[in-house]
Design an enzyme around this catalytic site. Structure first.
Site, PDB file in Angstrom:
ATOM      1  N   HIS A   1      59.154   4.583  40.405  1.00 52.83           N
ATOM      2  CA  HIS A   1      58.327   5.580  39.713  1.00 52.83           C
ATOM      3  C   HIS A   1      59.049   6.920  39.649  1.00 52.83           C
ATOM      4  O   HIS A   1      59.070   7.591  38.614  1.00 52.83           O
ATOM      5  CB  HIS A   1      57.001   5.809  40.453  1.00 52.83           C
TER       6      HIS A   1
ATOM      7  N   LYS B   1      43.013  -4.064  40.023  1.00 54.64           N
ATOM      8  CA  LYS B   1      43.680  -3.937  41.327  1.00 54.64           C
ATOM      9  C   LYS B   1      42.761  -3.313  42.377  1.00 54.64           C
ATOM     10  O   LYS B   1      42.015  -2.387  42.068  1.00 54.64           O
ATOM     11  CB  LYS B   1      44.927  -3.047  41.191  1.00 54.64           C
TER      12      LYS B   1
ATOM     13  N   ARG C   1      60.360  -3.054  33.397  1.00 57.34           N
ATOM     14  CA  ARG C   1      61.373  -3.572  34.329  1.00 57.34           C
ATOM     15  C   ARG C   1      61.996  -4.834  33.726  1.00 57.34           C
ATOM     16  O   ARG C   1      63.144  -4.835  33.333  1.00 57.34           O
ATOM     17  CB  ARG C   1      60.736  -3.885  35.688  1.00 57.34           C
TER      18      ARG C   1
ATOM     19  N   SER D   1      55.051  -1.536  43.556  1.00 58.50           N
ATOM     20  CA  SER D   1      54.232  -1.104  44.695  1.00 58.50           C
ATOM     21  C   SER D   1      53.721  -2.326  45.450  1.00 58.50           C
ATOM     22  O   SER D   1      53.681  -2.336  46.685  1.00 58.50           O
ATOM     23  CB  SER D   1      53.042  -0.280  44.213  1.00 58.50           C
TER      24      SER D   1
HETATM   25  O1  PNS Z   1      50.390   1.235  37.488  1.00 60.12           O
HETATM   26  P1  PNS Z   1      49.512   0.331  36.674  1.00 60.12           P
HETATM   27  O2  PNS Z   1      48.425  -0.270  37.545  1.00 60.12           O
HETATM   28  O3  PNS Z   1      50.275  -0.715  35.903  1.00 60.12           O
HETATM   29  O4  PNS Z   1      48.779   1.292  35.584  1.00 60.12           O
HETATM   30  C1  PNS Z   1      47.803   0.780  34.709  1.00 60.12           C
HETATM   31  C2  PNS Z   1      46.931   1.925  34.165  1.00 60.12           C
HETATM   32  C3  PNS Z   1      46.289   2.665  35.330  1.00 60.12           C
HETATM   33  C4  PNS Z   1      47.802   2.871  33.347  1.00 60.12           C
HETATM   34  C5  PNS Z   1      45.833   1.291  33.244  1.00 60.12           C
HETATM   35  O5  PNS Z   1      45.046   0.391  33.993  1.00 60.12           O
HETATM   36  C6  PNS Z   1      44.932   2.360  32.613  1.00 60.12           C
HETATM   37  O6  PNS Z   1      45.309   2.966  31.616  1.00 60.12           O
HETATM   38  N1  PNS Z   1      43.751   2.622  33.222  1.00 60.12           N
HETATM   39  C7  PNS Z   1      42.844   3.639  32.744  1.00 60.12           C
HETATM   40  C8  PNS Z   1      41.667   3.021  31.992  1.00 60.12           C
HETATM   41  C9  PNS Z   1      42.077   2.658  30.576  1.00 60.12           C
HETATM   42  O7  PNS Z   1      42.357   3.499  29.744  1.00 60.12           O
HETATM   43  N2  PNS Z   1      42.103   1.335  30.313  1.00 60.12           N
HETATM   44  C10 PNS Z   1      42.483   0.806  29.014  1.00 60.12           C
HETATM   45  C11 PNS Z   1      43.990   0.658  28.882  1.00 60.12           C
HETATM   46  S1  PNS Z   1      44.389  -0.193  27.392  1.00 60.12           S
END
Ligand code: PNS
Length: 159
Positions: free
Chosen positions: A17, A41, A90, A128
């Site tokens: 990150h 998660k 990645r 993570s």
């Molecule tokens: O680090 P991650 O868990 O891969 O991040 C995913 C994240 C937090 C960016 C995604 O779950 C997100 O955008 N969550 C906020 C809610 C939202 O907007 N959901 C729709 C995404 S299409």
């Protein structure tokens, strides 16, 4: 002024990150590194703990702002007047998930672009989740996360 958002769970922040944060901070005037909820998660650290670790490891970057938001990423982008979402790729295995999110965000707000940055080669295997697994069995995570994160993981998971 070009503003971007680097969203994620950051549970916890890793060197992978941090590599993206440092590189994106060189491209944009302001970079918001924002902790969101990923509905899929169950986090190990609270949002406050994740923010604290992120603030500590990005303190040297003057144009990086660390925040959290409870809601849709696109809503947040609108409030920040940000036109770019930064995500990292990645391996090919990331592609399906990232493509789906990018397309959904594009449908919700066509004015906002998702910009993918390739992870640096030394972090291709890093996530993570894998760091938490290695730490939970007492394995060495020294080159994977900053020291402050390593200490927090050891305290939380033992080992
Ligand atoms: O680090 P991650 O868990 O891969 O991040 C995913 C994240 C937090 C960016 C995604 O779950 C997100 O955008 N969550 C906020 C809610 C939202 O907007 N959901 C729709 C995404 S299409």
């Amino acid at each position: 002024m070009a503003t971007a958002i680097y969203p994620g769970s950051f549970d916890p922040v890793t060197y992978g990150h941090l590599d993206i944060i440092e590189r994106a901070a060189r491209i944009f005037d302001v970079l918001y590194v924002t902790v969101f909820t990923n509905a899929a998660k169950a986090p190990l650290f609270t949002v406050e703990e994740r923010l604290e670790m992120l603030r500590e490891v990005t303190g040297h970057l003057g144009n990086v702002r660390v925040e959290s938001f409870d809601g849709l990423l696109i809503q947040y982008a609108r409030t920040k007047k940000a036109r770019v979402i930064v995500r990292s790729l990645r391996a090919v295995s990331d592609f399906d998930y990232e493509f789906q999110m990018a397309l959904m965000n594009k449908k919700l707000e066509p004015e906002v672009e998702t910009l993918f940055m390739m992870t640096s080669h030394q972090y291709i295997y890093l996530s993570s989740s894998i760091v938490k697994e290695v730490a939970s069995f007492g394995g060495c995570i020294k080159d994977l996360v900053p020291e402050v994160v390593e200490r927090k993981l050891r305290t939380r998971l033992g080992g």
